[in-house]
Design an enzyme around this catalytic site. Structure first.
Site, short mmCIF file in Angstrom:
data_model
loop_
_atom_site.label_atom_id
_atom_site.label_comp_id
_atom_site.label_asym_id
_atom_site.label_seq_id
_atom_site.Cartn_x
_atom_site.Cartn_y
_atom_site.Cartn_z
N HIS A 341 0.80 -1.21 0.00
CA HIS A 341 0.00 0.00 0.00
C HIS A 341 0.84 1.27 0.00
O HIS A 341 0.36 2.33 -0.42
CB HIS A 341 -0.95 0.01 1.20
CG HIS A 341 -2.17 -0.82 1.01
ND1 HIS A 341 -2.16 -2.19 1.19
CD2 HIS A 341 -3.44 -0.50 0.65
CE1 HIS A 341 -3.38 -2.66 0.96
NE2 HIS A 341 -4.16 -1.66 0.62
N GLY A 342 2.06 1.20 0.49
CA GLY A 342 2.87 2.41 0.50
C GLY A 342 4.24 2.16 1.09
O GLY A 342 4.42 1.30 1.96
#
Length: 489
Positions: A341-342
């Site tokens: 996600h990041g």
């Protein structure tokens, strides 16, 4: 010398870094209807239709990420050739080598563009050196199209599917524009059989497509964008300026914002694909109605959950190697899911918290996905929702320092005395949040009823409803088009 309006149109057709092409923009609406008016004339001509749609998809990605569309084509060419090599090889060692090449290319590109600065900063902290981030542009949707392309080579390796014989078919699958930049992550085994199917759109399917587009646009452009720009972003940008009460409502607001934003994109993608004659899998299923974290991940970003389960969790051993190993596999899967996600420690912590939640449920319940009934159901839903909201703090906060400030404000500076002033001052925000959560908790039967109602109405009425929604969006939108949260992941 071209007239001014033509030169402006040409300029608009070029890529602009500050104005990527997204579904909720007026230019996309113009571009799509221009594209669709020709598409309906070609949809009976298989190769011509597929070539036209592939070229438009590549142009769509160019308008989103500039010349990085070449990276998308590169991934498609490499995985097409490697899958051919996997299928034609009899030796297991050779098959495994081609698969490792596919893994290296896709995950290597993802690691470079998304995680180089993250890992260099970790190394700098470890050795005590000052780190200056490299100027690396993150191509739009790279987390999605690399996973989608990679699933193809893995499925060919596992002999779940046979490789396609024509590169255009594979390029059509990888570049299909409705879901290319933010999902759903479509599997080749689901989509490739549709490539040469003649598109057919019944009145019911057309109504469903319009319903998905209207629903997704309302979620994104009305609910998500409005509560984001007028409340949620302000709270998370400077949490020290808000009381614990305001901060807590801000967390509930973000939980609604990210759901409406992401599920809104997915629904628009599903609706647009359906208009073109193709089916995409459902990506959200009222996740905040879940009675466990296990159930939540069967309802939230369903295509990613399935991908992580089938290609990572099962590859790690799944639940086949004892209870303790199952807990470790769940934790590692969600840890890596958080990193997907990041590229930041907060996303890793977010994934770790969900991994611990899944392992805990597996330890205390034999079948945590089974829903209880009665009062116990609502208690479980309440607890699950608040665990998810707690985890969203790590996901949204700008830093772990802000996470501490947010929690400190809620615990030590709640100040319930401002409730009346808060309700009056943010009545519009609270009303939209009430509408959003009420719609979320509507039963699926009622949603199906609404879909059937709209499907039965004439086209002019459906168009009028969509037009009124666009007018509403124009009245309440901020000065700039708000990109999707998952747009550059």
């Amino acid at each position: 010398m071209w007239p001014v309006d033509e030169s402006k149109l040409l300029e608009q057709l070029l890529y602009h870094p500050n104005e990527p092409l997204i579904f909720n923009s007026g230019f996309f609406l113009f571009l799509f209807f221009s594209f669709f008016s020709i598409y309906v004339l070609l949809h009976q001509h298989d190769r011509l239709k597929n070539s036209y749609l592939t070229l438009f998809s590549i142009y769509f990605y160019y308008k989103s990420s500039g010349y990085f569309f070449l990276l998308l084509i590169f991934c498609a060419v490499v995985d097409y050739l490697l899958a051919k090599g996997i299928s034609s090889s009899e030796k297991q060692r050779t098959r495994r080598f081609f698969l490792l090449c596919s893994l290296s290319v896709n995950l290597g590109l993802l690691a470079y563009f998304k995680y180089t600065n993250f890992f260099l900063s970790l190394y700098g902290d470890w050795v005590g050196l000052e780190f200056s981030p490299m100027n690396i542009f993150l191509p739009v949707g790279i987390s999605f199209f690399t996973f989608q392309s990679l699933s193809y080579t893995i499925d060919v390796y596992r002999r779940n599917i046979k490789p396609v014989n024509n590169f255009l078919d594979f390029a059509f699958f990888v570049t299909f524009f409705p879901q290319m930049v933010a999902g759903p992550i479509v599997r080749a085994v689901e989509f490739l059989p549709q490539v040469h199917r003649k598109p057919f759109l019944s009145q019911d399917q057309y109504g469903r497509a319009v319903f998905f587009i209207i629903s997704g646009l309302f979620k994104k452009a009305v609910i998500s964008d409005y509560i984001s720009t007028n409340f949620v972003d302000r709270v998370f940008d400077q949490p020290q300026l808000y009381t614990g009460l305001e901060t807590l409502i801000g967390i509930y607001g973000y939980a609604l914002q990210i759901y409406c934003d992401f599920s809104g994109y997915s629904e628009m993608a599903i609706g647009i694909a359906l208009l073109l004659g193709y089916s995409l899998p459902k990506n959200f299923d009222s996740p905040y109605q879940s009675a466990s974290i296990t159930e939540f991940w069967r309802r939230w970003h369903i295509s990613l959950s399935r991908w992580l389960k089938d290609y990572l969790y099962i590859s790690l051993g799944g639940n086949r190697k004892g209870r303790f190993r199952t807990y470790i596999n769940l934790f590692v899967t969600m840890l890596l899911g958080g990193l997907w996600h990041g590229a930041a420690g907060k996303f890793v912590l977010w994934g770790a918290l969900h991994g611990l939640g899944l392992a805990f449920e597996k330890a205390i319940w034999a079948r945590p996905e089974e829903r209880p009934s009665g009062l116990y159901l609502w208690i479980r839903v309440f607890l699950t929702f608040h665990f998810v909201c707690f985890c969203w703090i790590f996901f949204r906060a700008d830093s772990l320092t802000d996470v501490y400030v947010i929690l400190n404000q809620i615990v030590f500076n709640f100040d319930a005395s401002i409730l009346g002033h808060f309700i009056f001052g943010y009545r519009g925000i609270l009303m939209l949040m009430l509408v959003g959560y009420s719609l979320h908790f509507v039963s699926q039967d009622r949603v199906d009823d609404a879909m059937r109602w709209l499907s039965a109405k004439p086209v002019w009425l459906q168009a009028m409803i969509l037009t009124l929604l666009i007018l509403l969006i124009m009245q309440i939108k901020s000065s700039e088009i708000q990109p999707f949260i998952y747009f550059q992941f």
